[in-house]
Design an enzyme around this catalytic site. Structure first.
Site, mmCIF file in Angstrom:
data_model
loop_
_atom_site.group_PDB
_atom_site.id
_atom_site.type_symbol
_atom_site.label_atom_id
_atom_site.label_comp_id
_atom_site.label_asym_id
_atom_site.label_seq_id
_atom_site.Cartn_x
_atom_site.Cartn_y
_atom_site.Cartn_z
ATOM 1 C CE LYS A 1 -3.808 -0.308 2.319
ATOM 2 N NZ LYS A 1 -4.819 -0.331 3.409
ATOM 3 C CD GLU B 1 -19.708 -3.927 8.336
ATOM 4 O OE1 GLU B 1 -18.984 -3.062 7.817
ATOM 5 O OE2 GLU B 1 -19.834 -5.088 7.870
ATOM 6 N NE ARG C 1 -22.101 -4.729 4.313
ATOM 7 C CZ ARG C 1 -21.030 -5.095 3.615
ATOM 8 N NH1 ARG C 1 -19.863 -4.551 3.860
ATOM 9 N NH2 ARG C 1 -21.121 -6.019 2.694
#
Length: 619
Positions: free
Chosen positions: A282, A369, A397
């Site tokens: 990243k 979640e 969610r």
């Protein structure tokens, strides 16, 4: 960005232009793409370090696959900026995340190359599998590719999709972009060599033909299967994916564009579900982002020649997120039962300080979640007092778990809902536009919306000490600037307050719209009630205002359908009070991106919009 800076990229307007390049030019194209990405994001701001890590992968994907006939499904979309640049949007990239500009995430309405709209994580494999099934049923032979990150693959939905895909013969390729580690020696030449073997046509044909023969001899077949599993398990971490029915390849260097092209070209000729594991860094290619990819995940405009991001101007007033983070630590010091839960949003939800001060009481469950909500329910069953810090849009969610596992059992769980209402540049996928509606309809729930920073702290204490489930929803950023008291005082549940006495017109306002209601009321000499509680409503205050005013105006940063305003109207109807009620809230549409201030104005929720609506309604 003159032509001389990007001699290859300047001639790339569609992926077909990429495919016309000789292979030896792909590496310099990737270099130009990374430089262009850095320059454009430095102007516009936006998601940055994730895209830096997918430059070579993006070039290789569009070089090997016949997009848009073949479909690329990007999970979440943080990593998709290079994809947008190569698919006809490079001249508009400096408008990304601004009103009428390029969308923050892949969007089907924006480009035929955006195969699926995304914003919430872990959806790519399900979507790509659906496309593969539909394509096969039409007799087509197209490639469907899902690109998912190591964070997103922790979501249960991703494993549900892989479990299903493994039982089908769908033409699906899943690419795991693993950027949780730097590229180490064991992801170099040896693994590249092994991947060449594992993707070769010879290996694949021998493997499949052997299965056909050995499957007729069950004992021998089981021995062969276990032998292959153990051998591959020793050299590649793919046993899990093989067990799910995927042909696992990798890990390979995700920044070696030549290796990526070679591997992808081989994988095109293997039928059925395939899983390619690549390792990337990243922030690759921009040293400050490599050093601190988290800080450069989402950035404001910056000077790429500097090795640090611009410092924000210090403010004497904390954001709502900071109010929550400070309250959490203060309450944890007072009550040992408090536990903090976040689904991979430690920084965004304000739990950094809590995670350091109380590591044994802090739980990051990754992007899960549903699990976060039921985990809290289980903790509450044993006498703990869990606080689930989650964005309003992401709690959607875990809605079944919220109803079935928490509210139905009336468990002590506090939900701290950040980013309620309009969030701005991230657009409709991240807006918390529906929580008044989806929370207020649930029995046992207490739902609160603070008008200012100090009231936010009071409501968090109120919800925490309440016996049963409660939610405090607050917007992104700063409030009106009310000083925050250091105590842990609570509010009487279901009681609002009069903030400004007036005549004829009464504003019943919730949360972020109390401040503009007060300003609009000055021009109309109207009454303003800070209603505080979406549920339970302060019915006594509503009756008092209805009996003493000619018009009632409800104001909320939530959709009108099922919101607080509609519940006020239902209550008054049940009381047989034919009082004129004007409900002002978010429109019945998905509000696109822009600054939060722009979007409030577009929706008529700024002072001018409120005055226009009220004057028209009241004549």
């Amino acid at each position: 960005m003159t032509r001389s800076n990007y001699p290859l990229l300047d001639d790339i307007n569609t992926p077909a232009d990429v495919r016309r390049l000789p292979k030896e030019l792909l590496k310099p194209l990737a270099k130009e793409l990374r430089e262009f990405l850095t320059r454009s994001v430095s102007v516009s701001g936006g998601h940055f370090s994730a895209g830096l890590g997918t430059v070579e992968l993006t070039v290789a994907l569009h070089y090997v696959f016949d997009t848009p006939s073949d479909k690329l499904v990007w999970d979440v979309g943080h990593q998709a900026y290079p994809h947008k640049i190569l698919t006809g949007r490079k001249e508009r990239m400096t408008s990304i995340r601004s009103r009428d500009g390029v969308c923050a995430f892949p969007n089907r309405a924006e480009s035929e190359y955006d195969a699926f709209g995304v914003g919430h994580s872990s959806t790519s494999i399900s979507a790509a599998l659906g496309m593969a099934i539909a394509s096969r049923l039409k007799g087509e032979n197209r490639q469907m590719v899902a690109i998912i990150g190591d964070g997103s693959i922790t979501g249960g939905m991703a494993f549900e999709a892989m479990n299903h895909a493994g039982s089908l013969d769908a033409n699906l390729l899943v690419i795991l972009n693993d950027n949780d580690m730097s590229i180490s020696p064991n992801v170099g030449a040896m693994n590249n060599y092994l991947s060449k073997i594992l993707t070769s046509r010879l290996y694949s044909s021998v493997r499949e033909e052997s299965k056909k023969v050995l499957s007729k001899m069950p004992t021998v077949w089981e021995l062969a299967r276990r032998t292959e599993e153990h051998v591959k398990g020793m050299i590649v971490p793919g046993t899990l994916f093989e067990e799910l029915g995927f042909n696992y390849i990798g890990p390979i260097d995700g920044h070696d564009v030549d290796m990526l092209v070679s591997t992808l070209e081989s994988l095109k000729h293997i039928q059925g579900p395939r899983f390619l594991h690549i390792v990337t860094q990243k922030g690759k290619g921009y040293p400050p982002a490599e050093k601190d990819p988290l800080a450069y995940h989402g950035v404001p405009a910056f000077d790429p020649s500097q090795d640090r991001l611009p410092k924000s101007t210090p403010s004497p007033h904390p954001t709502y997120t900071e109010v929550f983070g400070n309250w959490l630590c203060d309450m944890a010091a007072q009550d040992q039962r408090l536990l903090g839960i976040t689904p991979a949003m430690r920084e965004g939800s304000g739990l950094v300080k809590f995670s350091k001060q109380y590591p044994d009481r802090y739980f990051d469950v990754a992007i899960a979640e549903q699990h976060a909500v039921t985990l809290a329910a289980g903790q509450a069953c044993e006498g703990a007092k869990p606080v689930v810090a989650i964005y309003s849009t992401f709690l959607q969610r875990g809605y079944d778990q919220l109803i079935h596992d928490v509210a139905l059992q009336n468990l002590d769980v506090l939900f701290a809902l950040d980013r309620a209402g309009l969030v701005g540049p991230d657009g409709p996928t991240h807006a918390g536009s529906f929580d008044h509606s989806y929370l207020a309809c649930i029995p046992n729930m207490v739902v609160m919306a603070p008008a200012d920073e100090n009231e936010c702290r009071q409501m968090l204490s109120t919800g925490f000490l309440h016996q049963g489930p409660a939610a405090v929803r607050y917007p992104r950023g700063k409030g009106p600037g009310v000083p925050v008291q250091g105590n842990l005082d609570t509010l009487p549940i279901g009681k609002g307050e009069i903030r400004r006495p007036g005549h004829k017109i009464a504003f019943l306002a919730w949360g972020s719209l109390v401040a503009p209601a007060l300003e609009a009321a000055e021009a109309l000499d109207a009454t303003v009630a800070n209603m505080r509680f979406v549920k339970p409503l302060d019915e006594a205050l509503i009756l008092e205002l209805a009996n003493s005013h000619d018009y009632l105006v409800t104001l909320e940063e939530n959709v009108l359908s099922g919101g607080a305003g509609s519940n006020v109207a239902l209550f008054l109807h049940g009381q047989k009070l034919g009082k004129p009620v004007l409900a002002i809230g978010l429109p019945d549409c998905f509000v696109e991106q822009g600054t939060r201030e722009e979007l409030l104005a577009v929706c008529g929720l700024d002072v001018r919009g409120i005055l226009d609506r009220v004057r028209a309604f009241c004549g």
